[in-house]
Design an enzyme around this catalytic site. Sequence first.
Site, short mmCIF file in Angstrom:
data_model
loop_
_atom_site.label_atom_id
_atom_site.label_comp_id
_atom_site.label_asym_id
_atom_site.label_seq_id
_atom_site.Cartn_x
_atom_site.Cartn_y
_atom_site.Cartn_z
N ILE A 150 1.14 -1.29 -0.15
CA ILE A 150 -0.11 -0.25 -0.14
C ILE A 150 0.61 1.63 0.16
CG2 ILE A 150 -1.97 1.59 1.73
CD1 ILE A 150 -3.21 -1.37 1.82
N ASP A 169 10.87 3.07 6.21
CA ASP A 169 10.95 1.46 6.44
C ASP A 169 12.10 0.68 6.82
OD1 ASP A 169 10.03 -1.34 5.76
OD2 ASP A 169 8.69 -1.03 4.78
N ARG A 230 -3.68 0.91 10.55
CA ARG A 230 -4.89 0.27 12.39
C ARG A 230 -4.37 1.05 13.25
NH1 ARG A 230 -5.98 -2.88 9.69
NH2 ARG A 230 -5.80 -4.73 9.27
N ASP A 254 -8.96 6.22 9.29
CA ASP A 254 -9.53 5.48 8.92
C ASP A 254 -9.99 3.87 10.13
OD1 ASP A 254 -11.45 3.58 6.82
OD2 ASP A 254 -9.32 2.52 6.65
N GLU A 259 -13.27 -0.56 17.48
CA GLU A 259 -13.39 -0.40 16.54
C GLU A 259 -15.11 -0.96 17.30
OE1 GLU A 259 -11.52 -1.31 13.06
OE2 GLU A 259 -9.92 0.25 12.92
N HIS A 277 -13.48 2.37 8.78
CA HIS A 277 -12.45 1.27 8.45
C HIS A 277 -12.80 0.93 7.11
CE1 HIS A 277 -9.59 -2.32 10.15
NE2 HIS A 277 -9.45 -2.08 8.49
N LEU A 278 -13.07 1.58 5.92
CA LEU A 278 -13.37 1.80 4.90
C LEU A 278 -12.64 1.51 3.57
CD1 LEU A 278 -16.10 4.28 4.34
CD2 LEU A 278 -16.56 2.29 4.86
P1 NAD Z 1 2.52 -4.93 3.60
O1 NAD Z 1 3.10 -6.70 4.35
O2 NAD Z 1 3.56 -5.01 2.00
O3 NAD Z 1 3.72 -3.67 3.99
C1 NAD Z 1 4.28 -3.33 5.22
C2 NAD Z 1 5.09 -2.96 5.92
O4 NAD Z 1 5.53 -1.71 6.40
C3 NAD Z 1 6.39 -3.70 4.89
O5 NAD Z 1 6.88 -2.94 3.90
C4 NAD Z 1 7.61 -3.72 6.23
O6 NAD Z 1 8.65 -3.36 5.89
C5 NAD Z 1 7.16 -2.02 6.79
N1 NAD Z 1 6.84 -2.30 8.27
C6 NAD Z 1 6.86 -3.24 9.46
N2 NAD Z 1 7.71 -2.40 10.44
C7 NAD Z 1 7.64 -1.18 10.48
C8 NAD Z 1 8.23 -0.65 11.16
N3 NAD Z 1 8.15 -1.11 12.49
N4 NAD Z 1 8.52 1.25 10.77
C9 NAD Z 1 8.12 1.08 9.53
N5 NAD Z 1 7.81 0.25 8.30
C10 NAD Z 1 7.15 -1.34 8.98
O7 NAD Z 1 1.07 -5.09 3.64
P2 NAD Z 1 1.10 -3.67 3.08
O8 NAD Z 1 -0.75 -4.37 1.96
O9 NAD Z 1 1.33 -2.70 2.52
O10 NAD Z 1 -0.80 -2.87 4.18
C11 NAD Z 1 -0.44 -2.80 5.43
C12 NAD Z 1 -1.04 -2.59 6.15
O11 NAD Z 1 -2.02 -1.80 6.00
C13 NAD Z 1 -1.80 -3.63 6.86
O12 NAD Z 1 -0.58 -4.53 8.36
C14 NAD Z 1 -2.90 -3.29 7.94
O13 NAD Z 1 -3.15 -3.34 8.79
C15 NAD Z 1 -2.88 -2.02 7.48
N6 NAD Z 1 -4.64 -2.90 5.90
C16 NAD Z 1 -5.72 -1.53 6.24
C17 NAD Z 1 -6.62 -1.72 5.59
C18 NAD Z 1 -7.83 -1.07 6.00
O14 NAD Z 1 -9.27 -1.17 6.33
N7 NAD Z 1 -7.75 0.41 6.66
C19 NAD Z 1 -6.38 -2.26 4.54
C20 NAD Z 1 -5.73 -3.47 4.31
C21 NAD Z 1 -4.46 -2.85 4.84
C1 MLT Z 2 -6.45 -5.11 6.42
O1 MLT Z 2 -6.22 -5.51 7.20
O2 MLT Z 2 -6.44 -5.62 5.29
C2 MLT Z 2 -8.14 -4.42 6.24
O3 MLT Z 2 -8.41 -3.90 7.77
C3 MLT Z 2 -8.79 -4.87 5.54
C4 MLT Z 2 -10.39 -5.42 5.67
O4 MLT Z 2 -11.19 -3.91 6.04
O5 MLT Z 2 -10.15 -6.38 6.35
#
Ligand code: NAD
Ligand code: MLT
Length: 543
Positions: A150, A169, A230, A254, A259, A277-278
């Site tokens: 992301i 990162d 998160r 979000d 929650e 959380h959308l």
């Molecule tokens: P990902 O695993 O591809 O990327 C996570 C990144 O975080 C990695 O590059 C990792 O090296 C880095 N990281 C780990 N520890 C770290 C630290 N201490 N400092 C800085 N960077 C660090 O995951 P992603 O698919 O990019 O998703 C990231 C997060 O987004 C997920 O873990 C999830 O909790 C959240 N998410 C939320 C939603 C939502 O609906 N709000 C949706 C999708 C994902």
């Molecule tokens: C996720 O970590 O992928 C998100 O929280 C997605 C969700 O809404 O379930």
Amino acid sequence: MVKVLVSDPLAEAGVAILRDGAAVDVQTGLAREELLAILPGYDALIVRSETKVTAEVLRAGTKLRVVARAGVGTDNIDVAAATERGILVLNTPGPNSIAAAEHTLAVTLSLLRHVARADASLRAGKWERKAFVGSELYRKTLGVVGLGRIGREVTSRARAFGMEVLIYDPYVSAAAAEALGATAAPLDALLERADIVTLHLPLLPETRGILGARELARMKRGAFLINCARGGLVDEAALHAALVGGHLAGAGLDVFEREPPTDSPLLTLPNVVVTPHLAASSAEAQEGVGIVAAETTLAALRGELVDNAVNLPGLAPGALAALKPWLDLADRLGQLLAATIDGPAVTLELGFTGAMAGINPTIVGSAALAGFLRAAIPEQATLINARLLAARRGVRVSERFTAGRPDELLTFELRASAAHAEDEAGHTHSATGTVEGDGRARILALDGFAVSLDLGGKLLFISHRDQPGRIGAVGTLLGARGVNIAAMQVGRQQVRGQAVMIVTLDDPLPRPVLDEVRTIEGLRHAHYVDLGEPPMPMPADEG
Ligand code: NAD
Ligand code: MLT
């Protein structure tokens, strides 16, 4: 038929796939007690973020083999407890990355251009143009914390808006940031320089509260914070204070520590944009995660390897096809040695000889341990918990790699030693095998004696002194007891020396007959193991 419980909303496309391969129940909004009561009937559980898969829930799921998260974050699953119970945890990284990145930009733009408040004001009959003068993204500095799937999508979109992007990162190289037109920076420097900070990292024990009062105070005065990753990454009380005190200009949230965030004082602030959380909730993303969760859950339940396993690290996508026959070989060698060893094993040595290209030795070793432990312990021993269970039983595991030429046959040897044995020869046993070109597991040596046999089926293996009449005596006894012999192999180093005999049987060997075999004169040990169906050759590549 395997049974799957879907306990949070899952896209219909995913449910339809599940129904083709399993009996599926979709029961969302279950209270904890209800979930605990019904879970014992299910082989797999599929969740999003609402269901909290705690150690207690995993204990209740006595048949559970897979817990799948339709999404990325697995912070609502006790992954350590699942690992301990040998339960595979899956997530579905990827299909919701674009949705989450676009939502991050949507929240950011809404915050900087007051979209939500202006909308509410106009609906309330007002026409307030001056009150909602916003700020642009162009030429601003964005600080991206976490450059995963992301974070990368957010970075490239921010670059398209003409923003300068700083990345923090610790697991990603500066070159990876530069390739996206961004610059790597330490966290403090990023916080000090960024006009907007956005979080894209997982919630882990070590990242909880990564933005606390100290870090928020380090942020530039008048900066904005966006959290679409998160709740729990940011100290919400400290954020509230920074917003009320005017140090921060606004926040886009979000996700929340709890929650839904009922009663959160953050919801009362005008300079906060919130969504429930959308970020991943686009039709495309939900269909994508639903399909991947369904397909990989069914595959894992069929015993196939999948590359989105959270608690089985180190599997490179595409490496699975090559690995599968090696896992099969290692598991069978483990079962074979477990049947041979007298007394509890204290050491297990995993030895690879040859060129390891494409083979992950850690996972192959875990498969051997799982095969070995499965016979001896009541818990489910799987690839996932094998090393943990071995350590807990005080079994010392060592690994040895002997390099070979690329054209040399790769072999895997498992050697087990017991603390107590009737005699020195019973103390250590070893078995060596390889995977044939067609993918079949083959045993090449047992206790150092060369043999060559497909590693499967019902096997009686005997250690004896090579003397006239031994093989005949075994054959005669088995025949008399109605046990049909399918094949037999003898391995020996010298005539009339010590030897091993492996007899493949068409029928199961009853324990009393095994005991009788053991009374045949000149036999040192006799053991029996049923390794299941002999391995099937892999279909040849087409074209
Ligand atoms: P990902 O695993 O591809 O990327 C996570 C990144 O975080 C990695 O590059 C990792 O090296 C880095 N990281 C780990 N520890 C770290 C630290 N201490 N400092 C800085 N960077 C660090 O995951 P992603 O698919 O990019 O998703 C990231 C997060 O987004 C997920 O873990 C999830 O909790 C959240 N998410 C939320 C939603 C939502 O609906 N709000 C949706 C999708 C994902
Ligand atoms: C996720 O970590 O992928 C998100 O929280 C997605 C969700 O809404 O379930």
